[in-house]
Structures are given as C-alpha cells and as structure tokens.
Design an enzyme around this catalytic site. Structure first.
Site, short mmCIF file in Angstrom:
data_model
loop_
_atom_site.label_atom_id
_atom_site.label_comp_id
_atom_site.label_asym_id
_atom_site.label_seq_id
_atom_site.Cartn_x
_atom_site.Cartn_y
_atom_site.Cartn_z
N GLY A 1 -7.42 7.97 -2.87
CA GLY A 1 -6.33 8.41 -1.99
C GLY A 1 -5.39 7.26 -1.70
O GLY A 1 -5.79 6.08 -1.78
N GLN B 1 0.85 2.96 3.42
CA GLN B 1 0.22 1.82 2.73
C GLN B 1 1.16 1.12 1.76
O GLN B 1 0.90 -0.01 1.37
CB GLN B 1 -1.04 2.28 2.01
N LEU C 1 -7.80 0.54 0.99
CA LEU C 1 -7.05 -0.40 0.16
C LEU C 1 -6.22 -1.35 1.00
O LEU C 1 -5.77 -2.39 0.51
CB LEU C 1 -6.15 0.37 -0.82
N HIS D 1 -9.04 10.92 5.94
CA HIS D 1 -8.74 9.48 5.93
C HIS D 1 -7.23 9.28 5.73
O HIS D 1 -6.61 8.46 6.42
CB HIS D 1 -9.54 8.81 4.81
N GLU D 2 -6.63 10.04 4.80
CA GLU D 2 -5.19 9.89 4.52
C GLU D 2 -4.33 10.42 5.65
O GLU D 2 -3.32 9.81 6.02
CB GLU D 2 -4.83 10.57 3.19
N HIS E 1 -3.95 7.92 8.29
CA HIS E 1 -2.94 6.89 8.00
C HIS E 1 -1.55 7.35 8.46
O HIS E 1 -0.78 6.57 9.05
CB HIS E 1 -2.87 6.57 6.51
C1 NB4 Z 1 -9.71 6.20 0.55
C2 NB4 Z 1 -11.12 6.76 0.66
C3 NB4 Z 1 -12.01 6.01 1.61
C4 NB4 Z 1 -13.01 7.00 2.14
C5 NB4 Z 1 -15.10 7.16 -1.39
C6 NB4 Z 1 -14.43 6.34 -2.46
C7 NB4 Z 1 -12.91 4.69 -3.07
C8 NB4 Z 1 -10.32 4.73 -1.39
C9 NB4 Z 1 -9.63 4.80 -0.03
C10 NB4 Z 1 -12.46 8.37 1.84
C11 NB4 Z 1 -11.14 8.18 1.17
C12 NB4 Z 1 -8.19 4.38 -0.30
C13 NB4 Z 1 -6.44 5.35 1.11
C14 NB4 Z 1 -13.22 4.90 -4.41
C15 NB4 Z 1 -14.17 5.87 -4.72
C16 NB4 Z 1 -15.39 7.31 -6.32
C17 NB4 Z 1 -14.91 8.06 -7.53
C18 NB4 Z 1 -14.26 7.89 -9.84
C19 NB4 Z 1 -14.06 7.01 -11.00
C20 NB4 Z 1 -13.56 5.22 -9.52
C21 NB4 Z 1 -13.77 6.11 -8.33
C22 NB4 Z 1 -14.28 5.33 -7.16
F1 NB4 Z 1 -12.59 4.20 -5.32
N1 NB4 Z 1 -13.52 5.42 -2.10
N2 NB4 Z 1 -11.96 3.74 -2.72
N3 NB4 Z 1 -11.30 3.81 -1.54
N4 NB4 Z 1 -7.37 4.35 0.89
N5 NB4 Z 1 -14.76 6.58 -3.73
N6 NB4 Z 1 -14.53 6.18 -6.02
N7 NB4 Z 1 -14.73 7.18 -8.66
O1 NB4 Z 1 -9.98 5.48 -2.26
O2 NB4 Z 1 -7.35 3.25 1.64
O3 NB4 Z 1 -5.92 5.37 2.39
O4 NB4 Z 1 -13.11 5.96 -10.64
NI NI Z 2 -6.97 3.92 3.65
#
Ligand code: NB4
Ligand code: NI
Length: 185
Positions: free
Chosen positions: A60, A65, A111, A153-154, A157
C-alpha cells in the site's frame, strides 16, 4: 517513477495533515501521480526492479507519503483467496465494519517509518468500503484479512494517523478484544 527518496519519513508534517477530497474529472497531474503510486507497489514486489532501484517492498502507498495532500492511496496485494487486488482508491471511506477485530500478529511496518515499532495494531476484521477509481467509477467492496488491514492503514494516513498511534503504549502486545490475529505467510 517513484523512488525511496520521494517517500517522506516520520517527522514530516504532511504525514500528520488530513488529506483533501479529490475533484473529478482528475487533472492530468493527479492521474499521473495515482498511476505512479500503484506502479511503485508493483515495482517494489518485483525482485529485479526492487533490487535495481533499492525499493522497500510495499502493498500500500498513500498520497501523504509522497508529500501530496490528495485523498487517495494505492493497494497491490493478494487477498486470502489468492486474488490479486490492485487499485487506486480515491476519496475512500468505510461504510460499515464488523464488530470483530483483527491485527497482524507480526505487527505493521510503514514505508515512512525507518525503525521497527513492535506491537499489535487493532483493525476491523471486515469492512465494506466505497471509493472512486482513477476513471471516476464508484466502487463498493467487502474486504477482509490482509486487504482490510491494509485499507485501514492507508485510510489512516489520509487522516494523519500513523500505525503506532494505535498501539497500546503500556503494553504493546496487550490482548485486542474480540479479535482474531492475522498471521502473515
Ligand atoms: C503498508 C502495510 C503495513 C501493514 C503486511 C505487509 C509490507 C507496507 C506498508 C498493512 C499495510 C506500506 C503504506 C509488505 C508485505 C507481503 C506480500 C508479496 C510479494 C512482497 C510482499 C511483501 F511488503 N507489509 N510492507 N509494508 N505503507 N506485507 N508483503 N508480499 O506495505 O507504509 O502506508 O512481494
Ligand atoms: Ni504506511
């Protein structure tokens, strides 16, 4: 193309500012930003692109951001049924939610946060949401599991809320009432 240097970090006031409703039809700049946000997520999940451009993996990304105060965010993830969910949600809202709560058992990351913040982040287990797509279509959908957690979560933000605002300060791992944990693969 959005890179890590384009993503603002905690301490930047934009992350604490409420984003504003987006008017339709979208301007060319807004449409481009929306597409770039979604593309960042796609690239960040592609091992070759992520390595080449040093992208931290995300499912997300909210406009705050990338220092924009427009009410929109991108999601790109596989839901529990293995379906790929990939969209930009514009002027999103939660129209109803379950009584049951959930939380990522491994905690959340962001992020815009360059540190580990341990603890459970309480979320609604299931939500019904409405938003507009880039093309101005009104969408209504029911989300659960990881997609529901990510949507919340989004949306936070867009309202200037960080995930750790929701962690119990005294006991970060205190039981979340009426909840079922979500265990990430
Ligand atoms: C947003 C998430 C944080 C908790 C759970 C997760 C990852 C983010 C933040 C809920 C939303 C970004 C936006 C991941 C991840 C799982 C699936 C598929 C193959 C890699 C990928 C990794 F990267 N959080 N990161 N954090 N944010 N799962 N995955 N996988 O996305 O700050 O506001 O590729
Ligand atoms: Ni975030």
């Amino acid at each position: 193309m959005i890179l890590m240097d384009d993503i603002i970090r905690e301490g930047h006031p934009t992350l604490r500012t409420k984003a504003e409703e987006v008017k339709f039809p979208l301007s060319d700049e807004t449409r481009q930003l929306a597409e770039d946000m979604l593309q960042y997520l796609i690239n960040s999940q592609d091992p070759e692109m992520a390595e080449k451009y040093n992208l931290r993996s995300g499912i997300g990304l909210a406009a705050n951001q990338v220092n924009s105060l427009q009410r929109m965010f991108a999601l790109h993830l596989q839901d529990d049924a293995g379906e790929q969910l990939s969209f930009v949600a514009i002027n999103p809202k939660i129209v109803s939610h379950s009584v049951e709560n959930t939380y990522l058992s491994a905690g959340e990351g962001c992020l815009s946060v360059d540190r580990n913040v341990p603890g459970y982040v309480p979320r609604h287990a299931r939500i019904t949401v409405k938003f507009k797509t880039i093309d101005g279509e009104e969408k209504k959908m029911r989300l659960k599991g990881l997609s529901a957690i990510a949507f919340q979560h989004e949306l936070d933000h867009l309202n200037g809320i960080m995930f750790y605002d929701r962690i119990n300060e005294k006991n970060p791992f205190a039981d979340i009432p009426e909840s079922i944990p979500y265990e990430r693969d």
